[in-house]
Structures are given as C-alpha cells and as structure tokens.
Scaffold this active site. Sequence first.
Site, PDB file in Angstrom:
ATOM      1  N   LYS A  10       0.836  -1.198   0.000  1.00 55.78           N
ATOM      2  CA  LYS A  10       0.000   0.000   0.000  1.00 55.78           C
ATOM      3  C   LYS A  10       0.877   1.256   0.000  1.00 55.78           C
ATOM      4  O   LYS A  10       2.100   1.162   0.218  1.00 55.78           O
ATOM      5  CB  LYS A  10      -0.914  -0.046   1.229  1.00 55.78           C
ATOM      6  CG  LYS A  10      -1.894  -1.231   1.210  1.00 55.78           C
ATOM      7  CD  LYS A  10      -2.777  -1.263   2.455  1.00 55.78           C
ATOM      8  CE  LYS A  10      -3.785  -2.408   2.379  1.00 55.78           C
ATOM      9  NZ  LYS A  10      -4.735  -2.379   3.536  1.00 55.78           N
ATOM     10  N   TYR A  50     -12.705  -2.575  -2.932  1.00 52.69           N
ATOM     11  CA  TYR A  50     -13.269  -2.440  -1.577  1.00 52.69           C
ATOM     12  C   TYR A  50     -14.794  -2.366  -1.573  1.00 52.69           C
ATOM     13  O   TYR A  50     -15.383  -1.811  -0.645  1.00 52.69           O
ATOM     14  CB  TYR A  50     -12.661  -1.216  -0.885  1.00 52.69           C
ATOM     15  CG  TYR A  50     -11.214  -1.416  -0.493  1.00 52.69           C
ATOM     16  CD1 TYR A  50     -10.843  -2.466   0.367  1.00 52.69           C
ATOM     17  CD2 TYR A  50     -10.213  -0.581  -0.974  1.00 52.69           C
ATOM     18  CE1 TYR A  50      -9.519  -2.665   0.725  1.00 52.69           C
ATOM     19  CE2 TYR A  50      -8.881  -0.779  -0.610  1.00 52.69           C
ATOM     20  CZ  TYR A  50      -8.544  -1.822   0.243  1.00 52.69           C
ATOM     21  OH  TYR A  50      -7.234  -2.013   0.606  1.00 52.69           O
ATOM     22  N   ASN A 113      -1.825  -0.133   7.256  1.00 49.47           N
ATOM     23  CA  ASN A 113      -1.316  -1.472   7.544  1.00 49.47           C
ATOM     24  C   ASN A 113      -0.419  -2.065   6.449  1.00 49.47           C
ATOM     25  O   ASN A 113      -0.271  -3.285   6.359  1.00 49.47           O
ATOM     26  CB  ASN A 113      -2.452  -2.403   7.979  1.00 49.47           C
ATOM     27  CG  ASN A 113      -3.499  -2.593   6.903  1.00 49.47           C
ATOM     28  OD1 ASN A 113      -3.340  -2.084   5.788  1.00 49.47           O
ATOM     29  ND2 ASN A 113      -4.549  -3.332   7.207  1.00 49.47           N
ATOM     30  N   HIS A 116      -1.619  -5.495   1.503  1.00 47.49           N
ATOM     31  CA  HIS A 116      -2.876  -6.226   1.335  1.00 47.49           C
ATOM     32  C   HIS A 116      -2.564  -7.646   0.873  1.00 47.49           C
ATOM     33  O   HIS A 116      -1.635  -7.838   0.091  1.00 47.49           O
ATOM     34  CB  HIS A 116      -3.738  -5.546   0.254  1.00 47.49           C
ATOM     35  CG  HIS A 116      -4.908  -6.380  -0.171  1.00 47.49           C
ATOM     36  ND1 HIS A 116      -6.090  -6.392   0.524  1.00 47.49           N
ATOM     37  CD2 HIS A 116      -5.056  -7.279  -1.178  1.00 47.49           C
ATOM     38  CE1 HIS A 116      -6.932  -7.245  -0.048  1.00 47.49           C
ATOM     39  NE2 HIS A 116      -6.325  -7.797  -1.088  1.00 47.49           N
ATOM     40  N   GLU A 127      -9.624 -10.552  -7.330  1.00 43.74           N
ATOM     41  CA  GLU A 127      -8.712  -9.414  -7.174  1.00 43.74           C
ATOM     42  C   GLU A 127      -7.602  -9.427  -8.224  1.00 43.74           C
ATOM     43  O   GLU A 127      -7.214  -8.379  -8.739  1.00 43.74           O
ATOM     44  CB  GLU A 127      -8.109  -9.429  -5.766  1.00 43.74           C
ATOM     45  CG  GLU A 127      -9.148  -9.095  -4.701  1.00 43.74           C
ATOM     46  CD  GLU A 127      -8.597  -9.087  -3.283  1.00 43.74           C
ATOM     47  OE1 GLU A 127      -9.334  -8.630  -2.384  1.00 43.74           O
ATOM     48  OE2 GLU A 127      -7.450  -9.534  -3.061  1.00 43.74           O
TER      49      GLU A 127
HETATM   50  P1  CMP Z   1      -7.157  -4.893   4.216  1.00 46.73           P
HETATM   51  O1  CMP Z   1      -7.538  -6.090   5.023  1.00 46.73           O
HETATM   52  O2  CMP Z   1      -6.031  -4.969   3.279  1.00 46.73           O
HETATM   53  O3  CMP Z   1      -8.454  -4.423   3.416  1.00 46.73           O
HETATM   54  C1  CMP Z   1      -9.488  -3.740   4.105  1.00 46.73           C
HETATM   55  C2  CMP Z   1      -8.865  -2.559   4.754  1.00 46.73           C
HETATM   56  O4  CMP Z   1      -9.746  -1.698   5.425  1.00 46.73           O
HETATM   57  C3  CMP Z   1      -7.928  -3.052   5.830  1.00 46.73           C
HETATM   58  O5  CMP Z   1      -6.847  -3.687   5.229  1.00 46.73           O
HETATM   59  C4  CMP Z   1      -7.653  -1.762   6.561  1.00 46.73           C
HETATM   60  O6  CMP Z   1      -6.657  -1.008   5.891  1.00 46.73           O
HETATM   61  C5  CMP Z   1      -8.998  -1.050   6.416  1.00 46.73           C
HETATM   62  N1  CMP Z   1      -9.746  -1.113   7.644  1.00 46.73           N
HETATM   63  C6  CMP Z   1     -10.411  -2.172   8.142  1.00 46.73           C
HETATM   64  N2  CMP Z   1     -10.999  -1.862   9.310  1.00 46.73           N
HETATM   65  C7  CMP Z   1     -10.686  -0.575   9.544  1.00 46.73           C
HETATM   66  C8  CMP Z   1     -10.987   0.332  10.589  1.00 46.73           C
HETATM   67  N3  CMP Z   1     -11.744  -0.045  11.633  1.00 46.73           N
HETATM   68  N4  CMP Z   1     -10.491   1.569  10.511  1.00 46.73           N
HETATM   69  C9  CMP Z   1      -9.736   1.956   9.470  1.00 46.73           C
HETATM   70  N5  CMP Z   1      -9.418   1.130   8.433  1.00 46.73           N
HETATM   71  C10 CMP Z   1      -9.882  -0.105   8.489  1.00 46.73           C
END
Ligand code: CMP
Length: 144
Positions: A10, A50, A113, A116, A127
Amino acid sequence: AQERTLVAVKPDGVQRRLVGDIIKRFEQRGFKLVGLKMLQASESTLADHYHDLRRKPFYPSLIRYMASGPVVAMVWEGHNVVRSSRFMVGDTDSAQAKPGTVRGDFSVHISRNVVHASDSVEVAEREISLWFHSAELVNWENSD
Ligand code: CMP
C-alpha cells in the site's frame, strides 16, 4: 493446492521503502512471483476492490489513503499461498499482528497497515483479474 494470490504494498509501504523487504519474505518462503507492477490505483479499481466495505464509516478515508500514492501490486503463486500469505502479512489490525509478520514488524494502526493480501482463493481470483490483465501474468519454470 497450487494457487495464486494478490499481494499489494500500500502507499505507506512504498513511501517507507518496504517493497524490497516484502518481496524478499515471499521469495525466501518459496513462492513464485508471476506478476508485478507499480501503479497509481484509480478510483474505479479501488471502489471495485473495496466494494464490500463501501458502507463502512472508514471507507472514504480508506479510499483516500489507497489513492494517496503508488501501490506495488504482485501476484504470487505456490502451495497454499493464499493462506500462507495471510499469516505472513499478519492480522488486519496491526495491534493484533504478531511480531515476525509484515504488519507486526512495520505497522501500529489498522488504517496504515502497509500491505494487502487476498483472504480466500475465490477473492484472490477476483482481485487478480481486477488488478492485472492476463497478459501481465507470466507462467515460468526453472530452466534445467
Ligand atoms: P485490508 O484487510 O487490506 O483491506 C481492508 C482494509 O480496510 C484493511 O486492510 C484496513 O486497511 C482497512 N480497515 C479495516 N478496518 C478498519 C478500521 N476499523 N479503521 C480503518 N481502516 C480499516
């Protein structure tokens, strides 16, 4: 099973120069890189990617974050690569991610984070076709 998954560094991961480390982890585990590109993700790709989260309160900031800089998208192939990648990447919530995982080593917050990874074989197929044209995926084997 031999399978493929989408792993994407990311924008925060690219900006923090973590691309090489993440590629290295997948190579040394024994997975095969069959697709790789850097791109600025479009709004439509992100909206599609998403789609299931579109009603979440964090959705607008998630899209802004994912569009805030380039992403490095990869397709990795190998035995149980979908499940293994999820373990290597660590828990979605960085605070829960174990040390030794990408997020457990490099991230403190769920909204930044770093990486992905597809969460099931079916999602991975969807995807991969969203982020890559089939001509961008390379079937290759070790030469003798
Ligand atoms: P990822 O699992 O790659 O894809 C969904 C993303 O949504 C996840 O990583 C996080 O980056 C984001 N995400 C999920 N839950 C939250 C949350 N509570 N607050 C902010 N971002 C979130």
